[in-house]
Scaffold this motif. Structure first.
Motif, PDB file in Angstrom:
ATOM      1  N   CYS A 127       1.168  -1.229   0.064  1.00 19.75           N
ATOM      2  CA  CYS A 127       0.125   0.141   0.091  1.00 19.75           C
ATOM      3  C   CYS A 127       1.308   1.064  -0.086  1.00 19.75           C
TER       4      CYS A 127
ATOM      5  N   THR B 219     -11.473   3.583  -4.171  1.00 21.38           N
ATOM      6  CA  THR B 219     -12.616   3.356  -3.616  1.00 21.38           C
ATOM      7  C   THR B 219     -12.766   5.173  -3.544  1.00 21.38           C
TER       8      THR B 219
ATOM      9  N   VAL C  24     -18.324   1.216  -0.896  1.00 19.60           N
ATOM     10  CA  VAL C  24     -16.596   1.770  -0.221  1.00 19.60           C
ATOM     11  C   VAL C  24     -16.014   0.550   0.260  1.00 19.60           C
ATOM     12  N   ASN C  25     -17.019  -0.274   0.591  1.00 24.42           N
ATOM     13  CA  ASN C  25     -16.818  -2.513   1.294  1.00 24.42           C
ATOM     14  C   ASN C  25     -16.977  -2.785  -0.118  1.00 24.42           C
TER      15      ASN C  25
ATOM     16  N   LEU D 229     -13.743  -3.169  -1.442  1.00 20.78           N
ATOM     17  CA  LEU D 229     -12.607  -3.781  -0.212  1.00 20.78           C
ATOM     18  C   LEU D 229     -12.853  -5.219  -0.349  1.00 20.78           C
ATOM     19  N   ASN D 230     -13.913  -5.739  -0.256  1.00 23.51           N
ATOM     20  CA  ASN D 230     -14.071  -6.736  -0.636  1.00 23.51           C
ATOM     21  C   ASN D 230     -13.563  -7.516  -1.333  1.00 23.51           C
TER      22      ASN D 230
ATOM     23  N   MET E 184     -11.029  -6.593  -3.194  1.00 25.68           N
ATOM     24  CA  MET E 184     -10.123  -7.055  -3.180  1.00 25.68           C
ATOM     25  C   MET E 184      -9.083  -7.446  -2.127  1.00 25.68           C
ATOM     26  N   ARG E 185      -9.813  -7.794  -1.084  1.00 21.40           N
ATOM     27  CA  ARG E 185      -9.312  -8.679   0.207  1.00 21.40           C
ATOM     28  C   ARG E 185      -9.187 -10.027  -0.477  1.00 21.40           C
TER      29      ARG E 185
ATOM     30  N   THR F 193      -3.268   4.244  -1.540  1.00 23.89           N
ATOM     31  CA  THR F 193      -5.225   4.221  -0.813  1.00 23.89           C
ATOM     32  C   THR F 193      -4.767   5.426   0.802  1.00 23.89           C
TER      33      THR F 193
ATOM     34  N   GLU G 267      -6.945   4.051   2.785  1.00 22.72           N
ATOM     35  CA  GLU G 267      -8.267   3.687   3.949  1.00 22.72           C
ATOM     36  C   GLU G 267      -7.214   2.492   4.509  1.00 22.72           C
TER      37      GLU G 267
ATOM     38  N   PHE H  73      -7.664  -0.768   5.854  1.00 20.97           N
ATOM     39  CA  PHE H  73      -7.569  -1.650   5.108  1.00 20.97           C
ATOM     40  C   PHE H  73      -6.299  -1.969   4.794  1.00 20.97           C
TER      41      PHE H  73
END
Ligand SMILES: Nc1ncnc2c1ncn2[C@@H]1O[C@H](COP(=O)(O)OP(=O)(O)OP(=O)(O)O)[C@@H](O)[C@H]1O
Ligand SMILES: [Mg+2]
Lengths: 243, 262
Positions: free
Chosen positions: A33, A166, A174-175, A178-179, A181-182, A195, A197, A200
């Motif tokens: 990141c 995001t 946003v989630n 991100l989910n 990407m996770r 980012t 975030e 995250f």
């Protein structure tokens, strides 16, 4: 060996020196990141990595090969290094499905049926399998961004670059991005993510890189970086973000 | 009292017009067909010319730090040449272009007024279309190009598959307007003996020794043509803006939350 290694990269816009002797690398399967205040050069660094900006000096090694001087075709290289933009940049003249097919057919020269199947696979993966024939303009920001991720994945990219994916989204969307990407991180995809975030980043990143005024001021393993920042500027930045 | 001669003359104008319509029907229809053909072909070929010239002008105006010196010089030359074309053909009357080109090339090409008319209106329309296309390209968000480049498309592929389709869509009202303008302005091509609607009115006028009847009839015909064309273009535009509206509404809410397929 690092998958992508950047050595002594320099980039100016006119008299503004945006990147100063930047060194940076990402290993296979690593999630890095990039954080830092506005104007510090994060986007410029990321855009240099897939050559949307041409660096003035330095080298970019991809699997040990300098892409700035090698005979490797820039467009071939770009298919391996996918990019997800803050503003999505989906093709507005095509359906969601065609957005994910066109690159495979026109750039990778894949057979249409294979490309179709592949596109559907990745659109399902990001939860957009029910929107194959929708036009991008009809989608919400979160949906657009998930399609953009599928478009990059469909090129069989080995690295994905995210530039504030995001930041243009309403908070409730946003989630969902991100989910996705996770999940990609858990599957071992190599990613470089700019980012804001921080939670995250703390959770998903292997390594965090802090940029300040065109140089990489500090970097470290994610937990260590957030719990024990060394530099004054880093502490200041993290303090500001937490407020 | 004063009304009587006016009404009388109006009645006689209607008579004259009716006489023109009944006696010279086939001439008028032939003229109308020629007008539509020359306007339609002129617009289509003009659009093709405009796409090529407009794209060249857009690319040659864009600066890229990666450009070598030779590329920069080529771009300048291309921009200069295309500017000459656009400025000259937009800056002089089509009637003058028609007379000059038709007669100066008559010896070498030995072309018919019909063929010459189609060529001249195409070249003339191309100059206008080039600017329409260029501003259409400029109206497409820069991110579209970056998106295309980021998946490895070449400049040409990005232009062809992503940018031009959107540019044409954005510019469609102006492109359609060129067609309507061509229906009317093709009348100047009568000067090289091309038998379009205005030309027919003139020859009818010569045999009936009356100006009002033939030109009233032809005026109405022009109006019907442009009016119909405008409506049809409006319908096409409407259709273009409502494509892709085929997703079921229920999907929109249900699936933005659910993430499947992992
Ligand atoms: N194409 C360009 N031409 C001129 N200046 C530019 C260009 N792109 C970026 N810059 C400048 O370079 C500097 C760094 O920009 P960059 O976008 O890399 O910052 P950033 O860290 O991504 O910031 P943000 O968090 O706001 O996105 C800024 O001062 C910006 O104005
Ligand atoms: Mg940025």
């Amino acid at each position: 060996m690092a998958l992508i290694e950047i050595n002594h990269l320099g980039k100016s816009f006119g008299t503004l020196e945006v990147l100063k002797d930047t060194n940076f690398h990402v290993d296979q399967g690593e999630v890095v990141c990039l954080i830092g205040s506005s104007g510090s050069g994060k986007s410029t660094l990321l855009r240099c990595v897939n050559l949307l900006e041409t660096p003035d000096s330095g080298e970019i090694l991809y699997k040990g090969e300098n892409i700035l001087t090698s005979k490797m075709n820039i467009n071939t290289y770009r298919t391996k290094v996918g990019m997800v933009f803050q503003s999505f940049n989906l093709f507005n003249n095509m359906s969601v499905l065609d957005n994910c097919i066109i690159g495979q057919v026109k750039v990778l020269k894949k057979n249409k049926n294979v490309a179709h199947e592949n596109a559907v696979k990745y659109l399902n993966k990001v939860g957009m399998g029910n929107f194959l024939h929708a036009n991008p303009t009809q989608l919400s920001g979160g949906q657009k961004q998930r399609v953009a991720i599928a478009r990059a994945l469909a090129m069989d990219s080995e690295v994905l670059l995210f530039d504030e994916p995001t930041s243009a989204l309403d908070p409730e969307m946003v989630n969902e991005v991100l989910n996705v990407m996770r999940d990609l991180a858990n599957e071992g995809l190599t990613m470089i993510i700019v980012t804001h975030e921080m939670n995250f980043a703390k959770e998903v990143a292997n390594r965090v890189v802090f940029m300040d005024r065109g140089i990489i001021l500090e970097e470290g393993e994610a937990k260590e970086f957030f719990n024990n920042p060394k530099e004054e500027r880093t502490k200041e930045f993290l303090g500001m973000i937490r407020k | 009292m004063n009304l009587i001669p006016l009404v009388l003359s109006n009645v006689s104008l209607m008579d004259k017009a009716m006489k023109v319509v009944t006696q010279y029907q086939s001439l008028l229809i032939k003229g109308a067909i020629n007008t539509v053909i020359v306007a339609l072909i002129g617009t289509i070929v003009g659009l093709v010319i405009g796409l090529v010239i407009g794209a060249i002008r857009f690319v040659s105006l864009s600066h890229d730090r990666k450009d070598s010196k030779i590329t920069v010089i080529c771009k300048k030359i291309l921009y200069f040449l295309t500017s000459c074309y656009v400025e000259i053909f937009r800056g002089t009357p089509m009637m003058v272009q028609a007379m000059f080109l038709y007669w100066s090339l008559k010896q070498s090409l030995n072309w018919t007024p019909y063929f010459a008319a189609i060529c001249i209106i195409s070249i003339n329309t191309g100059a206008y279309m080039a600017e329409i296309v260029r501003s259409g390209i400029q109206s497409v968000d820069k991110g579209q190009n970056e998106g295309a480049r980021s998946i490895g498309m070449t400049d040409m592929q990005a232009m062809f598959y992503v940018i031009l389709p959107q540019a044409i869509k954005n510019a469609f009202p102006s492109i359609g307007n060129e067609f309507v303008v061509n229906i009317k302005d093709s009348c100047v091509l009568n000067c090289i003996g091309f038998a379009e609607l205005f030309f027919q009115a003139k020859s009818i006028q010569g045999s009936v020794f009356d100006y009002t009847g033939p030109f009233l009839v032809v005026g109405i015909m022009y109006f019907v043509l442009t009016f119909t064309t405008t409506r049809i273009l409006g319908i096409i535009e409407e259709k273009m803006n409502h494509t892709h509206s085929s997703i079921p509404a229920s999907d929109t809410t249900a699936n933005s939350i659910q993430r499947g397929g992992f």
